[in-house]
Design a protein around this motif. Structure first.
Motif, PDB file in Angstrom:
ATOM      1  N   UNK A  65       0.850  -1.189   0.000  1.00 13.56           N
ATOM      2  CA  UNK A  65       0.000   0.000   0.000  1.00 13.56           C
ATOM      3  C   UNK A  65       0.886   1.240   0.000  1.00 13.56           C
ATOM      4  N   UNK A  66       0.786   2.039  -1.062  1.00 14.59           N
ATOM      5  CA  UNK A  66       1.617   3.237  -1.183  1.00 14.59           C
ATOM      6  C   UNK A  66       1.106   4.324  -0.248  1.00 14.59           C
ATOM      7  N   UNK A  75       2.732  -2.998   4.141  1.00 15.28           N
ATOM      8  CA  UNK A  75       1.965  -4.180   3.771  1.00 15.28           C
ATOM      9  C   UNK A  75       0.575  -4.092   4.394  1.00 15.28           C
ATOM     10  N   UNK A  76      -0.447  -4.360   3.571  1.00 12.12           N
ATOM     11  CA  UNK A  76      -1.817  -4.484   4.071  1.00 12.12           C
ATOM     12  C   UNK A  76      -2.279  -5.903   3.793  1.00 12.12           C
ATOM     13  N   UNK A  77      -3.091  -6.437   4.693  1.00  4.80           N
ATOM     14  CA  UNK A  77      -3.520  -7.829   4.573  1.00  4.80           C
ATOM     15  C   UNK A  77      -4.947  -7.974   5.081  1.00  4.80           C
ATOM     16  N   UNK A  78      -5.548  -9.127   4.834  1.00  3.60           N
ATOM     17  CA  UNK A  78      -6.946  -9.340   5.215  1.00  3.60           C
ATOM     18  C   UNK A  78      -7.136  -9.031   6.701  1.00  3.60           C
ATOM     19  N   UNK A  91      -2.437   4.026  -2.920  1.00  8.13           N
ATOM     20  CA  UNK A  91      -2.563   3.131  -4.060  1.00  8.13           C
ATOM     21  C   UNK A  91      -2.070   1.782  -3.580  1.00  8.13           C
ATOM     22  N   UNK A  92      -2.210   0.744  -4.388  1.00  9.56           N
ATOM     23  CA  UNK A  92      -1.806  -0.581  -3.911  1.00  9.56           C
ATOM     24  C   UNK A  92      -1.422  -1.478  -5.074  1.00  9.56           C
TER      25      UNK A  92
END
Length: 124
Positions: A65-66, A75-78, A91-92
């Motif tokens: 994820x910018x 980092x993005x996660x569930x 943005x991603x």
């Protein structure tokens, strides 16, 4: 105006071989709710909402994820809830083997959208 209040996110996820598809789940005078399905390697370009906030609820997968114009990422996660306040770059890129799927809530409806120009690559 529709009286429907419950929506299945899976009914709105659209797979694309090109850029991810922005699939509107619900729009009102206050906000827009969008379902995103981002295939591995796909990117939602860095952008801002000059007059509003974009909140993402990550349902599955993970991605980079910018968080700024320089291209720094987290980092993005569930299970994550990700907030880009008014004017913040976001943005991603999907980095998982499975699709990154999330719901975005942009408010207010007049939040606007400004895509950042691609970053210049400097060769040393």
């Amino acid at each position: 105006m529709s009286s429907q209040r419950v929506f299945k996110s899976s009914d709105h996820m659209q797979v694309s071989d090109g850029e991810p598809i922005r699939s509107v789940v619900q729009e009102s005078e206050h906000s827009v709710i969008v379902a995103w399905h981002v295939e591995p390697g796909q990117t939602i370009a860095a952008h801002t909402h000059p007059e509003g906030q974009d909140t993402w609820i990550i349902l599955s997968g993970h991605g980079d994820y910018q968080i700024d114009e320089q291209g720094n990422t987290v980092v993005v996660t569930s299970g994550d809830v990700v907030v880009a306040k008014r004017g913040q770059v976001h943005g991603v890129t999907c980095t998982s083997k499975e699709p990154l799927r999330f719901i975005s809530v942009v408010a207010p409806i007049e939040a606007g959208y400004v895509r950042l120009p691609p970053r210049s690559r400097v060769d040393t």
